[in-house]
Design a protein around this motif. Sequence first.
Motif, PDB file in Angstrom:
ATOM      1  N   GLY A   1       0.812  -1.214   0.000  1.00 35.26           N
ATOM      2  CA  GLY A   1       0.000   0.000   0.000  1.00 35.26           C
ATOM      3  C   GLY A   1       0.838   1.253   0.000  1.00 35.26           C
ATOM      4  O   GLY A   1       1.949   1.283  -0.537  1.00 35.26           O
ATOM      5  N   HIS A   2       0.292   2.276   0.604  1.00 32.06           N
ATOM      6  CA  HIS A   2       0.934   3.587   0.667  1.00 32.06           C
ATOM      7  C   HIS A   2       1.310   3.907   2.106  1.00 32.06           C
ATOM      8  O   HIS A   2       0.734   3.356   3.041  1.00 32.06           O
ATOM      9  CB  HIS A   2      -0.019   4.662   0.126  1.00 32.06           C
ATOM     10  N   ALA A   3       2.230   4.832   2.275  1.00 33.32           N
ATOM     11  CA  ALA A   3       2.683   5.233   3.608  1.00 33.32           C
ATOM     12  C   ALA A   3       1.742   6.290   4.182  1.00 33.32           C
ATOM     13  O   ALA A   3       2.137   7.398   4.527  1.00 33.32           O
ATOM     14  CB  ALA A   3       4.111   5.752   3.547  1.00 33.32           C
ATOM     15  N   GLU A   4       0.493   5.924   4.259  1.00 35.46           N
ATOM     16  CA  GLU A   4      -0.511   6.789   4.861  1.00 35.46           C
ATOM     17  C   GLU A   4      -1.540   5.899   5.550  1.00 35.46           C
ATOM     18  O   GLU A   4      -1.708   4.734   5.180  1.00 35.46           O
ATOM     19  CB  GLU A   4      -1.172   7.679   3.820  1.00 35.46           C
ATOM     20  N   PRO A   5      -2.197   6.421   6.573  1.00 35.54           N
ATOM     21  CA  PRO A   5      -3.147   5.583   7.311  1.00 35.54           C
ATOM     22  C   PRO A   5      -4.281   5.092   6.413  1.00 35.54           C
ATOM     23  O   PRO A   5      -4.812   5.830   5.587  1.00 35.54           O
ATOM     24  CB  PRO A   5      -3.689   6.520   8.391  1.00 35.54           C
ATOM     25  N   SER A   6      -4.620   3.845   6.604  1.00 33.34           N
ATOM     26  CA  SER A   6      -5.725   3.236   5.867  1.00 33.34           C
ATOM     27  C   SER A   6      -7.023   3.410   6.651  1.00 33.34           C
ATOM     28  O   SER A   6      -7.000   3.742   7.839  1.00 33.34           O
ATOM     29  CB  SER A   6      -5.448   1.742   5.678  1.00 33.34           C
ATOM     30  N   PRO A   7      -8.158   3.167   6.014  1.00 31.16           N
ATOM     31  CA  PRO A   7      -9.418   3.187   6.765  1.00 31.16           C
ATOM     32  C   PRO A   7      -9.396   2.204   7.943  1.00 31.16           C
ATOM     33  O   PRO A   7      -9.928   2.502   9.007  1.00 31.16           O
ATOM     34  CB  PRO A   7     -10.458   2.797   5.719  1.00 31.16           C
ATOM     35  N   ARG A   8      -8.754   1.059   7.756  1.00 30.32           N
ATOM     36  CA  ARG A   8      -8.643   0.090   8.857  1.00 30.32           C
ATOM     37  C   ARG A   8      -7.813   0.664  10.003  1.00 30.32           C
ATOM     38  O   ARG A   8      -8.139   0.479  11.174  1.00 30.32           O
ATOM     39  CB  ARG A   8      -8.025  -1.210   8.363  1.00 30.32           C
ATOM     40  N   ASP A   9      -6.718   1.368   9.674  1.00 32.39           N
ATOM     41  CA  ASP A   9      -5.925   2.028  10.718  1.00 32.39           C
ATOM     42  C   ASP A   9      -6.796   3.004  11.498  1.00 32.39           C
ATOM     43  O   ASP A   9      -6.726   3.073  12.723  1.00 32.39           O
ATOM     44  CB  ASP A   9      -4.735   2.778  10.118  1.00 32.39           C
ATOM     45  N   ALA A  10      -7.623   3.754  10.786  1.00 29.61           N
ATOM     46  CA  ALA A  10      -8.496   4.739  11.443  1.00 29.61           C
ATOM     47  C   ALA A  10      -9.494   4.058  12.381  1.00 29.61           C
ATOM     48  O   ALA A  10      -9.788   4.583  13.462  1.00 29.61           O
ATOM     49  CB  ALA A  10      -9.227   5.578  10.402  1.00 29.61           C
ATOM     50  N   GLU A  11      -9.991   2.898  11.982  1.00 33.62           N
ATOM     51  CA  GLU A  11     -10.914   2.151  12.850  1.00 33.62           C
ATOM     52  C   GLU A  11     -10.228   1.712  14.136  1.00 33.62           C
ATOM     53  O   GLU A  11     -10.849   1.680  15.205  1.00 33.62           O
ATOM     54  CB  GLU A  11     -11.431   0.897  12.128  1.00 33.62           C
ATOM     55  N   ASP A  12      -8.949   1.371  14.041  1.00 35.55           N
ATOM     56  CA  ASP A  12      -8.214   0.843  15.190  1.00 35.55           C
ATOM     57  C   ASP A  12      -7.595   1.924  16.076  1.00 35.55           C
ATOM     58  O   ASP A  12      -7.229   1.645  17.216  1.00 35.55           O
ATOM     59  CB  ASP A  12      -7.088  -0.087  14.711  1.00 35.55           C
ATOM     60  N   ALA A  13      -7.458   3.134  15.566  1.00 41.08           N
ATOM     61  CA  ALA A  13      -6.738   4.186  16.283  1.00 41.08           C
ATOM     62  C   ALA A  13      -7.593   4.856  17.354  1.00 41.08           C
ATOM     63  O   ALA A  13      -8.752   5.196  17.114  1.00 41.08           O
ATOM     64  CB  ALA A  13      -6.258   5.244  15.294  1.00 41.08           C
ATOM     65  N   LEU A  14      -7.000   5.040  18.505  1.00 39.52           N
ATOM     66  CA  LEU A  14      -7.625   5.842  19.547  1.00 39.52           C
ATOM     67  C   LEU A  14      -7.194   7.293  19.340  1.00 39.52           C
ATOM     68  O   LEU A  14      -6.047   7.548  18.970  1.00 39.52           O
ATOM     69  CB  LEU A  14      -7.160   5.379  20.930  1.00 39.52           C
ATOM     70  N   PRO A  15      -8.059   8.263  19.597  1.00 41.09           N
ATOM     71  CA  PRO A  15      -7.680   9.666  19.428  1.00 41.09           C
ATOM     72  C   PRO A  15      -6.858  10.161  20.619  1.00 41.09           C
ATOM     73  O   PRO A  15      -7.242  11.092  21.331  1.00 41.09           O
ATOM     74  CB  PRO A  15      -9.031  10.374  19.327  1.00 41.09           C
ATOM     75  N   ASP A  16      -5.710   9.521  20.836  1.00 42.55           N
ATOM     76  CA  ASP A  16      -4.906   9.790  22.022  1.00 42.55           C
ATOM     77  C   ASP A  16      -3.665  10.631  21.765  1.00 42.55           C
ATOM     78  O   ASP A  16      -2.841  10.824  22.655  1.00 42.55           O
ATOM     79  CB  ASP A  16      -4.507   8.468  22.685  1.00 42.55           C
TER      80      ASP A  16
END
Length: 150
Positions: A84-99
């Motif tokens: 892929g690309h060196a940018e967050p994927s939609p899956r990364d966004a689902e897993d990320a906490l806004p911390d």
Amino acid sequence: MTVTISSDALKRIRMAAAASPDAEVCGLLLGEGAHIREARACNNVSATPATRFEIDPAALLAAYRGARGGGPAVLGHYHSHPSGHAEPSPRDAEDALPDGRLWLLVAGETVTAWRAVAAGERHGRFTRVTLACEDPAAPSDRQSCWKDYS
């Protein structure tokens, strides 16, 4: 905001990603403030490592215990996107906490930095961060070790 990373840490991240073209690699970013001093490789314990990462919980707990004991702080983590690309994927966004933690992503020659936030520009979860490389041999020249990185 600019985050600095040691040339050694950046090199370790890129080498780990290049050595694993079929599975995501991951690890922890350790340091202080806005300075990444160490990239500590961790096992990817995901059931689907070709498309997802999960940092070994034992490594994560050990890093937090170390920080409480006076060691470097856990600033965030890195992982690769082999196809892929060196940018967050939609899956990364689902897993990320806004911390506010850092996410470094690597794909091919490109390494990018992001901060997980509540209303980010990327997938509503990530804001891009400027990543500057520090070469300990030439501390006044932050770009000296960056020439191979995007």
